[in-house]
Enzyme design. Structure first.
Site, mmCIF file in Angstrom:
data_model
loop_
_atom_site.group_PDB
_atom_site.id
_atom_site.type_symbol
_atom_site.label_atom_id
_atom_site.label_comp_id
_atom_site.label_asym_id
_atom_site.label_seq_id
_atom_site.Cartn_x
_atom_site.Cartn_y
_atom_site.Cartn_z
ATOM 1 N N GLU A 18 0.966 -1.072 -0.016
ATOM 2 C CA GLU A 18 -0.097 0.035 -0.015
ATOM 3 C C GLU A 18 0.616 1.251 -0.098
ATOM 4 O OE1 GLU A 18 -3.841 -1.497 2.670
ATOM 5 O OE2 GLU A 18 -2.142 -0.717 3.793
ATOM 6 N N CYS A 19 0.594 2.085 -0.739
ATOM 7 C CA CYS A 19 1.266 3.340 -1.019
ATOM 8 C C CYS A 19 2.587 3.422 -1.026
ATOM 9 C CB CYS A 19 0.370 4.170 0.173
ATOM 10 S SG CYS A 19 0.661 6.190 -0.164
#
Length: 481
Positions: free
Chosen positions: A343-344
């Site tokens: 994620e991210c």
């Protein structure tokens, strides 16, 4: 169920409710009270500070990411007899996604039958604060506003007028008056407080907040208001072992026989944004979780899958780039089929490079992306994504709720449109209103999810880990490198 609880809310974001919440938690803890912290809204940084103040994990309560029944289940499951629960709201008390305020702090307070303490930023205001409080009291009478705290008070005369005005027009008790702090002990990064792992004076800041709360707040009355909270209705819930050794609401699937697959979690000052509920969900689904870091020189541990959360890899770009052994080992394992969910910040680490100014920092090189950075957010807020293409973790046709917050953007990408498995119904995503880069068993996305709002995610990651364990470990006999 009956136990003490408070919601700390405000008229708007930036009113100081985080520092007040930290101070109340730390001061209560000094008095021997066990406090369970909660954060309303998509937030990791404030939650990290609340956890540090309480000395235990801070859990997320968000009725956009997770349906209301599961939010209440999780809240009840993480709070035990004798605990005090403090919930920090987000934005303004009544601010939500739509006209009805369906996802607001006010609606959460009603869901949990919790009394509300309103934090008022009194900067350059006196009698108008009474009008604002009166409006909040009458806007929704079902919201139990039990007191206010005056924040950023200019002096004794300012405080006197505020107390007289609010007392006369509103009749709600004032439970503290905090002056403008001369020294900033909580410097801000982006749109929140600096993450706690990034500096060694976090403990000093917590102590300062505790002293502030002890000096300027009526802790005894705050405790009494919390203790007088009415019972919250109990709904049927499943309980599993939590990260703090207690129990937590979850949806555990069937656990297969055999050794538990080991899921590595990259957790350090570069990658620190994880909901503890997500880690609980992996354990509930049958995994053993281990922590590792690309910032140190330790050997890459034996893992059957990898979960890389968000963070600020850009502030650690030089060290991440320098650890070639970690990057090469990860790349080899990915080619062999290692399941990876990122994620991210994890997405950025899996790319070819981060470009900061004129400097090019090589990353893992697993995804054909180069990232740059801007001074303004390139993605900020809730996301709503539709799963359009095949991938290892979500069925095609599923809809996921999450959130994004990043200053990075794509400078160069050599992938294909079909490599992106998410279509953005809300939010910016990776590029062209799409997100979710998929390569082999890797899925990397700007969207952060909450496990309780994404049923099946944990089970899918564990299932893929178990498959990797069976197909690769059994024959390789591989050990730590």
């Amino acid at each position: 169920m009956e136990f003490p609880r408070l919601v700390v809310a405000a008229l708007r974001g930036g009113s100081g409710k985080t520092i007040l919440s930290i101070g109340i938690i730390a001061a209560w803890k000094k008095l021997g009270i066990t406090v369970v912290p909660f954060k309303k809204g998509p937030d990791y940084i404030d939650a990290g500070w609340l956890a540090l103040a309480a000395g235990r994990s801070c859990f997320n309560l968000d009725t956009f990411l997770v349906n209301a029944d599961l939010v209440r289940t999780s809240f009840l499951a993480h709070t035990h007899p004798g605990d005090y629960a403090l919930i920090e709201g987000n934005r303004g008390l009544y601010d939500g996604m739509d006209r009805t305020g369906a996802t607001s702090t006010a609606e959460l307070a009603k869901l949990l039958n919790a009394p509300v303490i309103l934090c008022l930023d009194c900067t350059k205001s006196t009698r108008t604060m009474a009008a604002a409080v009166l409006g909040c009291l009458h806007f929704d009478p079902d919201v139990q506003i039990k007191g206010v705290i005056l924040n950023r008070v200019a002096g004794s005369r300012h405080e006197k007028i505020l107390r007289q005005s609010i007392g006369y027009y509103c009749g709600v008790p004032i439970l503290g008056a905090v002056p403008k702090l001369k020294e900033e002990n909580f410097p801000e990064r982006h749109m929140g407080l600096i993450p706690t792992p990034e500096h060694d004076w976090a403990g000093e800041s917590i102590e300062t907040a505790a002293q502030m709360a002890s000096q300027y707040l009526d802790l005894e009355t705050l405790s009494r208001v919390a203790a007088e909270a009415l019972p919250v209705s109990v709904i049927e819930k499943k309980r599993v072992k939590s990260v703090d050794g207690g129990t937590a609401g979850s949806r555990p699937g069937p656990v297969e026989k055999g050794p538990a697959p080991r899921i590595g979690i990259m957790k350090d000052s570069a990658f620190q944004f994880y909901y503890p509920e997500n880690i609980e969900a992996l354990a509930s689904a049958g995994a053993e979780t281990v922590f590792l870091s690309p910032l140190d020189d330790k050997p890459f541990p034996k893992v059957d899958a990898l979960y890389i959360g968000g963070g600020f890899p850009e502030t650690h770009a030089e060290k991440l780039a320098a650890n070639g052994r970690f990057k090469e080992k990860l790349k080899v394992l990915v080619e062999k089929g290692l399941p990876v969910y990122a994620e991210c910040g994890g997405l950025m680490y899996l790319g070819r490079a981060l470009v900061l100014g004129d400097t090019f920092y090589p990353m893992a090189g697993i995804l054909p992306v180069v990232f740059g950075f801007s001074k303004k957010p390139q993605g900020h807020g809730y996301t709503l994504v539709a799963v359009k293409n095949e991938n290892p973790y979500f069925p095609v046709g599923a809809e996921l709720r999450g959130h994004e917050f990043h200053y990075s953007s794509v400078l160069a990408w050599d992938g294909k449109d079909q490599d992106l498995v998410f279509s953005m119904k809300r939010g910016g995503g990776f590029t062209g209103k799409k997100d979710g880069l998929c390569y082999k068993k890797v899925l990397a996305t700007y969207t952060h999810i909450h496990a309780l709002g994404a049923p099946g995610w944990a089970e899918a990651l564990v299932r893929n880990a178990r498959a990797f364990q069976h197909s690769f470990r059994r024959f390789s006999g591989e050990k730590n490198i």
